[in-house]
Design a protein around this motif. Structure first.
Motif, mmCIF file in Angstrom:
data_model
loop_
_atom_site.group_PDB
_atom_site.id
_atom_site.type_symbol
_atom_site.label_atom_id
_atom_site.label_comp_id
_atom_site.label_asym_id
_atom_site.label_seq_id
_atom_site.Cartn_x
_atom_site.Cartn_y
_atom_site.Cartn_z
ATOM 1 N N GLY A 41 2.421 5.271 -6.627
ATOM 2 C CA GLY A 41 1.369 5.789 -5.765
ATOM 3 C C GLY A 41 0.926 7.153 -6.243
ATOM 4 O O GLY A 41 0.815 7.405 -7.444
ATOM 5 N N ASP A 42 0.693 8.070 -5.313
ATOM 6 C CA ASP A 42 0.234 9.418 -5.657
ATOM 7 C C ASP A 42 1.402 10.396 -5.614
ATOM 8 O O ASP A 42 1.438 11.339 -4.809
ATOM 9 N N THR B 192 2.563 11.213 3.844
ATOM 10 C CA THR B 192 3.600 10.346 3.296
ATOM 11 C C THR B 192 3.042 9.478 2.172
ATOM 12 O O THR B 192 1.848 9.149 2.136
ATOM 13 N N ASN B 193 3.911 9.121 1.260
ATOM 14 C CA ASN B 193 3.582 8.271 0.109
ATOM 15 C C ASN B 193 4.867 7.590 -0.335
ATOM 16 O O ASN B 193 5.923 8.230 -0.411
ATOM 17 N N VAL B 194 4.786 6.309 -0.609
ATOM 18 C CA VAL B 194 5.951 5.593 -1.114
ATOM 19 C C VAL B 194 5.592 4.890 -2.418
ATOM 20 O O VAL B 194 4.436 4.520 -2.646
ATOM 21 N N GLY B 195 6.591 4.721 -3.274
ATOM 22 C CA GLY B 195 6.442 3.948 -4.491
ATOM 23 C C GLY B 195 7.205 2.644 -4.369
ATOM 24 O O GLY B 195 8.136 2.517 -3.562
ATOM 25 N N TYR B 196 6.816 1.662 -5.188
ATOM 26 C CA TYR B 196 7.428 0.334 -5.113
ATOM 27 C C TYR B 196 8.014 -0.063 -6.466
ATOM 28 O O TYR B 196 7.294 -0.120 -7.476
ATOM 29 N N LEU C 128 6.831 11.619 0.007
ATOM 30 C CA LEU C 128 5.679 12.503 0.179
ATOM 31 C C LEU C 128 4.694 12.382 -0.978
ATOM 32 O O LEU C 128 5.082 12.178 -2.137
ATOM 33 N N HIS C 129 3.443 12.525 -0.639
ATOM 34 C CA HIS C 129 2.362 12.636 -1.625
ATOM 35 C C HIS C 129 2.559 13.908 -2.444
ATOM 36 O O HIS C 129 3.095 14.910 -1.953
ATOM 37 N N VAL D 120 0.862 -1.190 0.000
ATOM 38 C CA VAL D 120 0.000 0.000 0.000
ATOM 39 C C VAL D 120 0.890 1.229 0.000
ATOM 40 O O VAL D 120 1.794 1.350 0.837
ATOM 41 N N THR D 121 0.629 2.157 -0.926
ATOM 42 C CA THR D 121 1.493 3.325 -1.080
ATOM 43 C C THR D 121 1.196 4.445 -0.085
ATOM 44 O O THR D 121 2.103 5.175 0.297
ATOM 45 N N HIS D 122 -0.087 4.591 0.319
ATOM 46 C CA HIS D 122 -0.422 5.653 1.267
ATOM 47 C C HIS D 122 -1.849 5.459 1.762
ATOM 48 O O HIS D 122 -2.555 4.545 1.335
#
Length: 211
Positions: A133-134, A118-122, A106-107, A41-43
């Motif tokens: 993510g966003d 916060t936001n993370v990519g995979y 960060l988003h 889950v990204t955020h």
């Protein structure tokens, strides 16, 4: 690797008989995460994170785990001890046989008056797939398949095109597209395809491709 596009931002990746699901949120199908061996889950926004969908996945598969940032993990870890893993930028881990690197913090900015979360990519399997993510996070590594957020309150098409140019993937598949009407899709297809500098593709929900 088999890539299946679910509604909006959710995708399923399958290889060697195991399944990894990313962002089964409230705009995706009720069973989007069911059958997953691992969920990322990204955020915390509800179109990416839906607690009910995650609970259904973990209850359906007692061996399944979730990898996500702290704001989401804190909402699930008590109910599923030992199965919810907190990750952040720079982390690497293996989930259901998939090697994953975490990029971003960060988003994207929605509006200056709205605090950023916060936001993370995979980045999966050494760049075979990247889901940001966003955010328009550039992982700084080669990407074969970019999951491209095409329509959101925080972006415009010129930014999407420049993002594709900067990442330089071999191909880009649309995600984050539930807000994009069928009337507008040909415009996005034409402009991203013509200006992005890479193969631009779109899958209907439930459709799959080999990547």
């Amino acid at each position: 690797m088999k890539l299946t596009k679910m509604s909006h931002a959710c995708v399923r990746l399958e290889k060697d008989g195991r399944t990894l699901v990313i962002d089964p949120g409230g705009f995706s199908e009720q069973d989007a995460a069911v059958g997953a061996d691992a969920v990322l889950v990204t955020h915390e926004h509800p179109d990416h994170f839906d607690e009910g969908r995650l609970r259904a996945a973990l209850q359906a598969n007692p061996a399944a785990g979730i990898w996500t940032l702290k704001s989401v993990a804190d909402q699930l870890s008590a109910a599923f001890p030992g199965r919810v893993h907190t990750v952040g930028h720079g982390d690497t881990f293996t989930a259901a046989g998939f090697d994953v690197q975490v990029h971003g913090e960060l988003h994207a900015v929605i509006h200056p008056d709205i605090p950023r979360i916060t936001n993370v990519g995979y980045l999966v399997d050494g760049g075979r797939v990247f889901h940001p993510g966003d955010a328009l996070t550039v992982p700084g590594l080669p990407v074969e398949t970019l999951m491209l957020p095409v329509m959101a309150p925080w972006n415009k098409i010129s930014e999407v095109i420049d993002y594709v140019r900067e990442v330089r993937p071999q191909r880009a598949y649309d995600v984050h597209d539930a807000l994009l009407t069928d009337l507008a899709r040909p415009i996005y297809d034409r402009q991203i395809g013509a200006l992005g500098g890479t193969e631009h593709l779109r899958l209907a929900p439930g459709a799959s491709a080999q990547v």
